[in-house]
Motif scaffolding. Structure first.
Motif, PDB file in Angstrom:
ATOM      1  N   GLY A 299     -53.365  -2.952  -6.339  1.00 18.32           N
ATOM      2  CA  GLY A 299     -52.020  -2.929  -6.916  1.00 18.32           C
ATOM      3  C   GLY A 299     -50.975  -2.295  -6.041  1.00 18.32           C
ATOM      4  N   ALA A 300     -51.351  -1.769  -4.875  1.00 16.60           N
ATOM      5  CA  ALA A 300     -50.367  -1.166  -3.969  1.00 16.60           C
ATOM      6  C   ALA A 300     -49.443  -2.237  -3.395  1.00 16.60           C
ATOM      7  N   VAL A 301     -48.341  -1.784  -2.805  1.00 18.66           N
ATOM      8  CA  VAL A 301     -47.406  -2.667  -2.115  1.00 18.66           C
ATOM      9  C   VAL A 301     -47.485  -2.338  -0.626  1.00 18.66           C
ATOM     10  N   VAL A 302     -47.615  -3.376   0.204  1.00 20.93           N
ATOM     11  CA  VAL A 302     -47.807  -3.185   1.640  1.00 20.93           C
ATOM     12  C   VAL A 302     -46.665  -3.831   2.420  1.00 20.93           C
ATOM     13  N   ILE A 303     -46.049  -3.032   3.273  1.00 22.63           N
ATOM     14  CA  ILE A 303     -45.044  -3.521   4.215  1.00 22.63           C
ATOM     15  C   ILE A 303     -45.643  -3.393   5.606  1.00 22.63           C
ATOM     16  N   ASP A 304     -45.920  -4.532   6.251  1.00 23.10           N
ATOM     17  CA  ASP A 304     -46.591  -4.547   7.548  1.00 23.10           C
ATOM     18  C   ASP A 304     -45.564  -4.755   8.657  1.00 23.10           C
ATOM     19  N   VAL A 305     -45.304  -3.687   9.409  1.00 21.49           N
ATOM     20  CA  VAL A 305     -44.325  -3.732  10.493  1.00 21.49           C
ATOM     21  C   VAL A 305     -44.959  -4.242  11.792  1.00 21.49           C
ATOM     22  N   GLY A 306     -46.269  -4.258  11.854  1.00 20.55           N
ATOM     23  CA  GLY A 306     -46.958  -4.612  13.083  1.00 20.55           C
ATOM     24  C   GLY A 306     -46.629  -6.013  13.571  1.00 20.55           C
ATOM     25  N   THR A 307     -46.320  -6.132  14.843  1.00 18.10           N
ATOM     26  CA  THR A 307     -46.140  -7.435  15.489  1.00 18.10           C
ATOM     27  C   THR A 307     -46.940  -7.393  16.787  1.00 18.10           C
ATOM     28  N   ASN A 308     -48.207  -7.731  16.686  1.00 18.54           N
ATOM     29  CA  ASN A 308     -49.130  -7.557  17.796  1.00 18.54           C
ATOM     30  C   ASN A 308     -49.505  -8.909  18.405  1.00 18.54           C
ATOM     31  N   PRO A 309     -49.165  -9.141  19.669  1.00 18.64           N
ATOM     32  CA  PRO A 309     -49.530 -10.413  20.296  1.00 18.64           C
ATOM     33  C   PRO A 309     -51.030 -10.481  20.590  1.00 18.64           C
ATOM     34  N   VAL A 310     -51.645 -11.573  20.192  1.00 19.33           N
ATOM     35  CA  VAL A 310     -53.063 -11.806  20.445  1.00 19.33           C
ATOM     36  C   VAL A 310     -53.190 -13.092  21.259  1.00 19.33           C
ATOM     37  N   GLU A 311     -53.922 -13.012  22.339  1.00 21.78           N
ATOM     38  CA  GLU A 311     -54.067 -14.166  23.223  1.00 21.78           C
ATOM     39  C   GLU A 311     -54.549 -15.385  22.444  1.00 21.78           C
ATOM     40  N   ASP A 312     -53.872 -16.523  22.652  1.00 24.67           N
ATOM     41  CA  ASP A 312     -54.230 -17.761  21.978  1.00 24.67           C
ATOM     42  C   ASP A 312     -53.708 -18.935  22.806  1.00 24.67           C
ATOM     43  N   PRO A 313     -54.566 -19.520  23.653  1.00 25.54           N
ATOM     44  CA  PRO A 313     -54.123 -20.615  24.535  1.00 25.54           C
ATOM     45  C   PRO A 313     -53.585 -21.832  23.782  1.00 25.54           C
ATOM     46  N   SER A 314     -53.963 -21.971  22.507  1.00 21.55           N
ATOM     47  CA  SER A 314     -53.506 -23.135  21.745  1.00 21.55           C
ATOM     48  C   SER A 314     -52.048 -23.020  21.314  1.00 21.55           C
ATOM     49  N   CYS A 315     -51.459 -21.830  21.406  1.00 18.10           N
ATOM     50  CA  CYS A 315     -50.068 -21.627  20.996  1.00 18.10           C
ATOM     51  C   CYS A 315     -49.117 -21.898  22.158  1.00 18.10           C
ATOM     52  N   GLU A 316     -47.882 -22.189  21.812  1.00 18.50           N
ATOM     53  CA  GLU A 316     -46.881 -22.569  22.800  1.00 18.50           C
ATOM     54  C   GLU A 316     -46.690 -21.504  23.877  1.00 18.50           C
ATOM     55  N   HIS A 317     -46.625 -20.252  23.474  1.00 16.73           N
ATOM     56  CA  HIS A 317     -46.390 -19.159  24.420  1.00 16.73           C
ATOM     57  C   HIS A 317     -47.686 -18.501  24.884  1.00 16.73           C
ATOM     58  N   TYR A 319     -49.978 -17.069  22.965  1.00 21.27           N
ATOM     59  CA  TYR A 319     -50.413 -15.999  22.071  1.00 21.27           C
ATOM     60  C   TYR A 319     -49.853 -16.260  20.675  1.00 21.27           C
ATOM     61  N   HIS A 320     -50.452 -15.608  19.675  1.00 22.38           N
ATOM     62  CA  HIS A 320     -49.877 -15.611  18.340  1.00 22.38           C
ATOM     63  C   HIS A 320     -49.748 -14.167  17.861  1.00 22.38           C
ATOM     64  N   ILE A 321     -48.975 -13.977  16.825  1.00 16.01           N
ATOM     65  CA  ILE A 321     -48.655 -12.626  16.349  1.00 16.01           C
ATOM     66  C   ILE A 321     -49.431 -12.302  15.079  1.00 16.01           C
ATOM     67  N   VAL A 322     -50.050 -11.126  15.055  1.00 13.33           N
ATOM     68  CA  VAL A 322     -50.703 -10.628  13.842  1.00 13.33           C
ATOM     69  C   VAL A 322     -50.159  -9.238  13.543  1.00 13.33           C
ATOM     70  N   GLY A 323     -50.344  -8.802  12.300  1.00 14.79           N
ATOM     71  CA  GLY A 323     -49.870  -7.492  11.890  1.00 14.79           C
ATOM     72  C   GLY A 323     -50.908  -6.399  12.061  1.00 14.79           C
ATOM     73  N   ASP A 324     -50.578  -5.222  11.541  1.00 14.31           N
ATOM     74  CA  ASP A 324     -51.532  -4.105  11.528  1.00 14.31           C
ATOM     75  C   ASP A 324     -52.536  -4.250  10.388  1.00 14.31           C
ATOM     76  N   VAL A 325     -52.220  -5.089   9.417  1.00 11.35           N
ATOM     77  CA  VAL A 325     -53.038  -5.235   8.208  1.00 11.35           C
ATOM     78  C   VAL A 325     -53.873  -6.507   8.299  1.00 11.35           C
ATOM     79  N   TYR A 326     -55.144  -6.403   7.945  1.00 13.79           N
ATOM     80  CA  TYR A 326     -56.006  -7.576   7.879  1.00 13.79           C
ATOM     81  C   TYR A 326     -55.599  -8.366   6.633  1.00 13.79           C
TER      82      TYR A 326
END
Length: 367
Positions: A299-317, A319-326
């Motif tokens: 029931g908690a509320v989560v605000i995820d500020v994380g913007t972490n680049p993860v290597e991903d050759p299939s993406c245009e740049h 990499y893709h971006i993931v947060g701090d939260v799974y």
């Protein structure tokens, strides 16, 4: 004296406390006197206590509580930061047009970028595009990674005296050889739209004081909570990460909204246990998928500020971006959560535009 010595020998320090003591506490009375000749305190200057927040490389450092049963099909409400930011930016655009029609002026924002970082490139690209959309004039000064502090300060100083510029943004983080504090101090208080000037930060920390600008990401986080109908007053809030950019001002702003705030950092013991007690979790650790579903209170509320680049050759740049939260675990536990991307990022940009507009209104005495 003998009893005191025996008592002192019984004190045990954790490994990180032992390391900290070795780094910061002088080994002899003579050294202490030399270092702080007028001090009656044994504690060292607080700046000497600073250690980098280096999070452990894997989750084996943490002790997870028993797994939560996810079989009930629960899914959290998604806090759509992109949609909320678009509403705010629409209003900003209307105000900019009204200013231009009334006095023939528009707000101006200058961004100073040093070096090339993937995350910084994303932020700057989004900020400049957003300025164009609402009618704010913007410029970018790109400096090489190996430039000197003088070069950066010269660029900042030129915008301090430019009447067409109402906001100056030094894109953080800076390369390690540059003194971040010295450079941020060079930004005019009246143009500090990032809200990082010591006077702005100090006024944010003190009850009864109003900063000229509140840092954009914390301001956006609080706006997301309020617009989502989340009650802050009296709630337990956890902020993960204590950077000057996000963690510190977020904790201060939550306190100004009367939350009871705990700050989790890389030296916190059992961070997952503390986090699981929180009604509101705002995470800005910069560690991909650090916060698992077992860290979170149902029931908690989560605000995820994380913007972490993860290597991903299939993406245009690449990499893709993931947060701090799974995310896929968290959505089955909490009541509401921001996605990454599309959550806090657009709000940060919207708050920057709003701060720049407010600065221009003050400069032109336009209401």
């Amino acid at each position: 004296m003998k009893m005191m010595a025996m008592a002192l020998r019984r004190i045990t320090l954790s490994p990180w406390q032992t390391a900290l003591t070795a780094l910061t506490i002088p080994s002899t009375t003579t050294t202490t006197t030399t270092t702080r000749p007028h001090s009656t305190l044994m504690s060292p200057p607080v700046v000497s206590l600073d250690l980098p927040d280096v999070w452990p490389p894997n989750s084996s450092h943490f002790h997870f509580p028993p797994p939560i049963n996810y079989s009930n099909g629960h899914r959290a409400a998604v806090i759509d930061g992109k949609l909320i930011a678009e509403e705010i930016r629409s209003r900003i655009g209307s105000e900019v047009r009204r200013m231009k029609e009334s006095i023939g002026k528009v707000p101006g924002l200058s961004v100073v970028v040093v070096g090339q970082r993937r995350d910084s490139e994303i932020y700057v690209r989004n900020k400049i595009k957003a300025c164009e959309q609402v009618g704010i004039m913007s410029t970018i000064t790109q400096l090489p990674d190996d430039c000197t502090e003088e070069h950066v300060i010269d660029a900042v100083s030129s915008f301090n005296v430019d009447p067409s510029i109402h906001g100056i943004l030094v894109q953080l983080p800076l390369p390690q050889h540059l003194d971040e504090g010295k450079i941020l101090d060079a930004v005019s208080l009246e143009k500090d739209v990032d809200g990082f000037h010591p006077l702005n930060m100090g006024n944010l920390a003190m009850r009864g004081r109003e900063p000229l600008f509140i840092p954009c990401t914390p301001k956006g986080c609080i706006e997301l909570l309020i617009r989502s109908g989340v009650e802050i007053m009296g709630k337990k809030a956890v902020v993960i990460g204590r950077s000057n950019i996000v963690g510190l001002p977020t904790s201060l702003l939550l306190q100004r909204h009367h939350a009871t705030v705990s700050v989790i950092h890389a030296f916190t013991k059992n961070p997952e246990h503390l986090t699981r007690e929180a009604d509101i979790v705002i995470t800005a650790a910069g560690v991909p998928n650090l916060v698992r579903g077992n860290w979170l209170k149902p029931g908690a509320v989560v605000i995820d500020v994380g913007t972490n680049p993860v290597e991903d050759p299939s993406c245009e740049h690449g990499y893709h971006i993931v947060g701090d939260v799974y995310y896929e675990e968290a959505v089955r536990v909490v009541s509401a959560i921001t996605p990454v991307p599309g959550g806090v990022g657009p709000m940060t940009v919207a708050m920057l535009l709003l701060n720049t507009l407010d600065s221009a209104k003050r400069a032109y005495e336009f209401s």
